[in-house]
Design a protein around this motif. Structure first.
Motif: not given
Length: 287
Positions: A80-93
């Protein structure tokens, strides 16, 4: 350039780090992204670099990656929270200019039509839209999803599910970790999506029979209606939203969504996947 593992103190992330070390990757060439350095103190003692960051705090991810890194994004476990979490990682990468972003998604990718797959499908779209060099590791079911819960199975003599005669092509986490280590250390995996699963799909009746055979105790598969399974899970203390997801997964299993045996996992790890019987035996030894 480092090989960077996010969620490195979790079950899968730690196994990937251990596999890299066992395969001869120098510890100083591995970076573990963790929220709590204390939980990774043993890795630091062995020479693994620790980078402290939190999926929920994007500002902390700025120092998690460097240009040229090969990164494994281990999917979060907070449904339920993973899309926003993953989006942050993708942006940083992307901001760092990493050379590869590998992601542990779910078997079937865009064709996976059950609730637990929703966030994985959304994450894959974010990765593709980012323009990053990617490798998609669409993981099937971990055998430990079942064998870690053998105590109540043995207590009640029953494997309970609402999956009908559906089959599961599972493999233990260590096999999936070996596949991740392979794509992070070898060339030729960019722009590729792998459908990862065990070599053999088993039914819940077969699973129950294997547990009974190895334990010497009577165990049978009990197929129940979805509503009944939901009540059993919530009665055992599973929060209702997550219990509903588990029931939905069983329905997907009945439709054959986790039965695929592409052979990708065995090809990546260079050997047959670990049989169900071996993981059952290991779980029984741990009881």
């Amino acid at each position: 350039m480092s090989i960077v593992i996010t969620g490195a103190t979790g079950h899968l992330g730690r196994l990937v780090v251990e596999t890299l070390l066992a395969d001869g990757v120098p510890a100083h060439g591995i970076a573990a992204v963790v929220r709590d350095k204390e939980k990774a103190a043993d890795l630091a003692e062995r020479g693994v670099e620790l980078r402290v960051a939190d999926y929920d705090h994007p500002e902390t991810l700025a120092g998690a990656f460097e240009a040229g890194d090969r990164v494994l994004l281990v999917s979060g476990n907070e449904v339920g929270r993973r899309v926003a979490q993953h989006a942050a990682v993708i942006a940083a990468a992307k901001a760092a200019g990493v050379a590869q972003l590998a992601y542990t998604g779910i078997l079937g990718g865009p064709d996976a039509d059950f609730d637990l797959a929703d966030e994985h499908r959304a994450t894959e779209r974010l990765i593709l839209d980012s323009g990053l060099p990617y490798t998609l590791l669409r993981n099937g079911w971990y055998t430990e999803n079942y064998t870690e819960h053998l105590a109540p199975v043995l207590e009640h003599g029953a494997v309970v599910a609402n999956a009908g005669d559906g089959r599961v092509a599972s493999a233990p986490r260590a096999d999936y970790a070996a596949a991740a280590a392979a794509v992070l250390t070898q060339d030729g995996h960019l722009g590729t999506a792998y459908e990862l699963s065990g070599d053999t799909a088993w039914s819940f009746a077969e699973y129950a029979a294997e547990v009974a055979r190895q334990s010497g105790r009577p165990v049978a598969y009990t197929n129940v209606p979805a509503e009944t399974h939901l009540s059993i899970l919530t009665g055992a203390g599973v929060p209702e939203p997550f219990a509903a997801i588990l029931v939905d997964v069983d329905e997907a299993i009945e439709r054959g969504r986790l039965a695929g045996t592409s052979g990708d996992l065995a090809r990546l790890i260079g050997r047959p996947t670990t049989p169900l019987a071996d993981t059952v035996a290991e779980a029984l030894r741990r009881l």
